[in-house]
Design an enzyme around this catalytic site. Structure first.
Site, PDB file in Angstrom:
ATOM      1  N   CYS A 112       0.763  -1.374   0.005  1.00  0.00           N
ATOM      2  CA  CYS A 112       0.077   0.121   0.178  1.00  0.00           C
ATOM      3  C   CYS A 112       0.767   1.315   0.144  1.00  0.00           C
ATOM      4  O   CYS A 112       0.467   2.234  -0.258  1.00  0.00           O
ATOM      5  CB  CYS A 112      -0.932  -0.096   1.180  1.00  0.00           C
ATOM      6  SG  CYS A 112      -1.848  -1.398   1.292  1.00  0.00           S
ATOM      7  N   HIS A 256      -3.392   6.880   3.511  1.00  0.00           N
ATOM      8  CA  HIS A 256      -3.754   5.683   2.808  1.00  0.00           C
ATOM      9  C   HIS A 256      -5.008   5.286   3.450  1.00  0.00           C
ATOM     10  O   HIS A 256      -5.362   5.302   4.719  1.00  0.00           O
ATOM     11  CB  HIS A 256      -2.706   4.715   3.139  1.00  0.00           C
ATOM     12  CG  HIS A 256      -3.154   3.398   2.861  1.00  0.00           C
ATOM     13  ND1 HIS A 256      -3.848   3.145   1.637  1.00  0.00           N
ATOM     14  CD2 HIS A 256      -3.102   2.150   3.529  1.00  0.00           C
ATOM     15  CE1 HIS A 256      -4.104   1.688   1.393  1.00  0.00           C
ATOM     16  NE2 HIS A 256      -3.839   1.301   2.639  1.00  0.00           N
ATOM     17  N   ASN A 286     -10.026  -0.147   0.513  1.00  0.00           N
ATOM     18  CA  ASN A 286      -8.575  -0.287   0.729  1.00  0.00           C
ATOM     19  C   ASN A 286      -8.202  -0.362  -0.636  1.00  0.00           C
ATOM     20  O   ASN A 286      -8.475  -1.776  -0.935  1.00  0.00           O
ATOM     21  CB  ASN A 286      -8.168  -0.947   2.140  1.00  0.00           C
ATOM     22  CG  ASN A 286      -6.573  -0.995   1.941  1.00  0.00           C
ATOM     23  OD1 ASN A 286      -5.930  -0.344   0.761  1.00  0.00           O
ATOM     24  ND2 ASN A 286      -5.949  -1.424   2.692  1.00  0.00           N
TER      25      ASN A 286
HETATM   26  N1  COA Z   1     -18.030  -8.559  10.529  1.00  0.00           N
HETATM   27  C1  COA Z   1     -18.338  -8.892  11.678  1.00  0.00           C
HETATM   28  N2  COA Z   1     -17.386  -9.053  12.711  1.00  0.00           N
HETATM   29  C2  COA Z   1     -16.302  -9.262  12.307  1.00  0.00           C
HETATM   30  C3  COA Z   1     -15.716  -8.998  10.976  1.00  0.00           C
HETATM   31  C4  COA Z   1     -16.759  -8.674   9.919  1.00  0.00           C
HETATM   32  N3  COA Z   1     -16.543  -8.447   8.890  1.00  0.00           N
HETATM   33  N4  COA Z   1     -14.444  -9.203  10.923  1.00  0.00           N
HETATM   34  C5  COA Z   1     -13.950  -9.366  12.351  1.00  0.00           C
HETATM   35  N5  COA Z   1     -15.183  -9.579  13.049  1.00  0.00           N
HETATM   36  C6  COA Z   1     -15.131 -10.046  14.540  1.00  0.00           C
HETATM   37  C7  COA Z   1     -14.040 -10.769  14.942  1.00  0.00           C
HETATM   38  O1  COA Z   1     -14.247 -12.133  14.624  1.00  0.00           O
HETATM   39  C8  COA Z   1     -14.089 -10.721  16.012  1.00  0.00           C
HETATM   40  O2  COA Z   1     -14.897 -11.410  16.948  1.00  0.00           O
HETATM   41  P1  COA Z   1     -14.598 -12.133  18.200  1.00  0.00           P
HETATM   42  O3  COA Z   1     -14.385 -10.897  19.339  1.00  0.00           O
HETATM   43  O4  COA Z   1     -15.629 -13.003  18.773  1.00  0.00           O
HETATM   44  O5  COA Z   1     -13.264 -12.812  18.144  1.00  0.00           O
HETATM   45  C9  COA Z   1     -14.571  -9.176  16.584  1.00  0.00           C
HETATM   46  O6  COA Z   1     -15.076  -8.906  15.111  1.00  0.00           O
HETATM   47  C10 COA Z   1     -13.372  -8.371  16.600  1.00  0.00           C
HETATM   48  O7  COA Z   1     -12.154  -8.438  15.587  1.00  0.00           O
HETATM   49  P2  COA Z   1     -11.112  -7.282  15.807  1.00  0.00           P
HETATM   50  O8  COA Z   1     -10.139  -8.205  15.010  1.00  0.00           O
HETATM   51  O9  COA Z   1     -10.683  -7.354  17.571  1.00  0.00           O
HETATM   52  O10 COA Z   1     -11.713  -6.054  15.228  1.00  0.00           O
HETATM   53  P3  COA Z   1     -10.849  -4.884  15.267  1.00  0.00           P
HETATM   54  O11 COA Z   1     -11.674  -3.623  15.934  1.00  0.00           O
HETATM   55  O12 COA Z   1      -9.402  -4.631  15.345  1.00  0.00           O
HETATM   56  O13 COA Z   1     -11.058  -4.319  13.708  1.00  0.00           O
HETATM   57  C11 COA Z   1     -10.016  -4.459  11.555  1.00  0.00           C
HETATM   58  C12 COA Z   1     -10.617  -5.545  12.486  1.00  0.00           C
HETATM   59  C13 COA Z   1      -9.173  -5.555  10.444  1.00  0.00           C
HETATM   60  C14 COA Z   1     -11.112  -3.681  10.624  1.00  0.00           C
HETATM   61  C15 COA Z   1      -8.757  -3.649  12.005  1.00  0.00           C
HETATM   62  O14 COA Z   1      -7.999  -4.488  12.879  1.00  0.00           O
HETATM   63  C16 COA Z   1      -8.040  -3.099  11.095  1.00  0.00           C
HETATM   64  O15 COA Z   1      -8.621  -2.341  10.359  1.00  0.00           O
HETATM   65  N6  COA Z   1      -6.869  -3.150  11.076  1.00  0.00           N
HETATM   66  C17 COA Z   1      -5.770  -2.787  10.145  1.00  0.00           C
HETATM   67  C18 COA Z   1      -5.846  -3.365   8.808  1.00  0.00           C
HETATM   68  C19 COA Z   1      -5.388  -2.955   7.632  1.00  0.00           C
HETATM   69  O16 COA Z   1      -5.566  -1.575   7.545  1.00  0.00           O
HETATM   70  N7  COA Z   1      -4.890  -3.603   6.749  1.00  0.00           N
HETATM   71  C20 COA Z   1      -4.327  -3.408   5.668  1.00  0.00           C
HETATM   72  C21 COA Z   1      -3.229  -2.610   5.837  1.00  0.00           C
HETATM   73  S1  COA Z   1      -2.532  -1.672   4.035  1.00  0.00           S
END
Ligand code: COA
Length: 329
Positions: A112, A256, A286
């Site tokens: 990215c 980004h 993204n």
């Molecule tokens: N819908 C519903 N629930 C979801 C889900 C979805 N699409 N994706 C994950 N969950 C659930 C998880 O399974 C978890 O459940 P659990 O507590 O029962 O295990 C819960 O939601 C929380 O998950 P978590 O990973 O803690 O959520 P988060 O607040 O960290 O958000 C992201 C997840 C991926 C959105 C966030 O971590 C993020 O944006 N990270 C950066 C990723 C990124 O930018 N990547 C690209 C880099 S260029």
């Protein structure tokens, strides 16, 4: 004489995949996606919309704005992790489509952060002397081709598109525009937290790979989140202090477009008012290497930039890679 961006262009596929569509595909809700990521919909390319095709549309628009003929380009750099083919480079395929016969062409892979890396490379090559004068830099991704559409943790995040910029040495000393500073960085110790495990030579494609979907994106979201915010803030502060302006002078922060919570945390910690932080993540998700380029093009075409405005772009991605670029319009 500084090097400046003289044209921008972007392209996104017409097919929209909304959060409600995803509700029918995986165990998720529009509410979860909106509140946890800020994404409402994303664009998905069809089979004919290859990265080189999306890059072609974005490039033509950028060249048109620059008033430049593709024949006059000295270099074409494409930043992508989802190129048309393993070989040749997407830049070479784009060269043929554009008719940029004179250019030398290559792809770079910095996920990215790719567009910021590629802009810095082009900037340095033009700055070194009279050999290269005009560069086309494109960030393009077809992330839908490496997304696991059964994994709710990742499939809600990504989209397809292309953003292009044309770079050239500024023509008159009265022009104040140009790329002022950039800070690029990587830390390969975090290589495993955001990856596509298979398809390279370490784990070539096999039936087993396909069955286990190892050719798609694997991510430890929370770890990426923490590192992204910290490193982008440091990179932004680095270029701001290198140029010696105050944060209040920055017209736009273009982060980004990965997650609204990441974007807002970076804006707050760098000290940039929310209304000066550009967000289009709600529409496109993204788009990896394309995201900063699409956002910059939107800002330019909406008339949201005046001559002399400072623009700070920052990105992070798999590698991990990250960086910040400060420019004057
Ligand atoms: N819908 C519903 N629930 C979801 C889900 C979805 N699409 N994706 C994950 N969950 C659930 C998880 O399974 C978890 O459940 P659990 O507590 O029962 O295990 C819960 O939601 C929380 O998950 P978590 O990973 O803690 O959520 P988060 O607040 O960290 O958000 C992201 C997840 C991926 C959105 C966030 O971590 C993020 O944006 N990270 C950066 C990723 C990124 O930018 N990547 C690209 C880099 S260029």
């Amino acid at each position: 004489m500084a090097i400046k961006i003289v044209g921008t262009g972007s392209h996104v596929p017409s097919r929209i995949l909304g959060n409600h569509d995803l509700e029918k595909m995986v165990d998720t809700t529009d509410e979860w996606i909106r509140t946890r990521t800020g994404i409402l919909e994303r664009r998905i390319a069809d089979a004919s919309e290859t990265p080189s095709e999306m890059a072609l549309h974005a490039s033509r628009r950028a060249l048109e704005m620059a008033g430049m003929d593709a024949k006059d380009l000295d270099m074409v750099i494409v930043a992508t992790v989802t190129g048309d083919r393993i070989i040749p480079s997407t830049a070479c395929i784009l060269q043929k489509k554009l008719g940029a016969q004179k250019a030398f062409c290559f792809d770079i892979q910095a996920a990215c952060t790719g567009l910021l890396y590629a802009i810095d490379i082009a900037n340095a090559m033009i700055a070194q002397g009279a050999k290269y004068k005009k560069a086309l830099v494109v960030g393009v991704e077809k992330l839908s081709s490496i997304t696991d559409w059964k994994d709710r943790n990742t499939c809600v995040l990504f989209g397809d598109g292309a953003g292009a910029v044309v770079l050239e040495k500024r023509k008159s000393s009265g022009d104040i525009g140009g790329i002022l500073a950039s800070k690029l960085a990587s830390n390969g110790c975090h290589a495993d937290i955001l990856q596509v495990p298979a398809g390279g030579s370490e784990m070539p494609m096999t039936h087993e790979v396909l069955d286990q979907r190892l050719h798609t994106i694997r991510m430890e979201g929370q770890e990426v989140f923490k590192l992204a915010v910290n490193e982008m803030v440091k990179a932004c502060n680095h270029v701001i202090s290198e140029v010696g302006i105050s944060v209040g002078e920055i017209r736009w922060l273009i982060p980004h477009q990965a997650n609204i919570r990441i974007i807002e945390a970076v804006g707050t910690r760098v000290g940039i008012a929310r209304e000066r932080v550009y967000v289009n993540l709600d529409k496109y998700g993204n788009t990896s290497a394309a995201s900063v380029g699409i956002a910059l093009d939107e800002i330019v075409r909406k008339g949201l930039l005046q001559r002399g405005d400072y623009v700070l772009a920052t990105a992070f991605g798999s590698g991990l890679t990250w960086g910040a670029t400060l420019l004057r319009w």
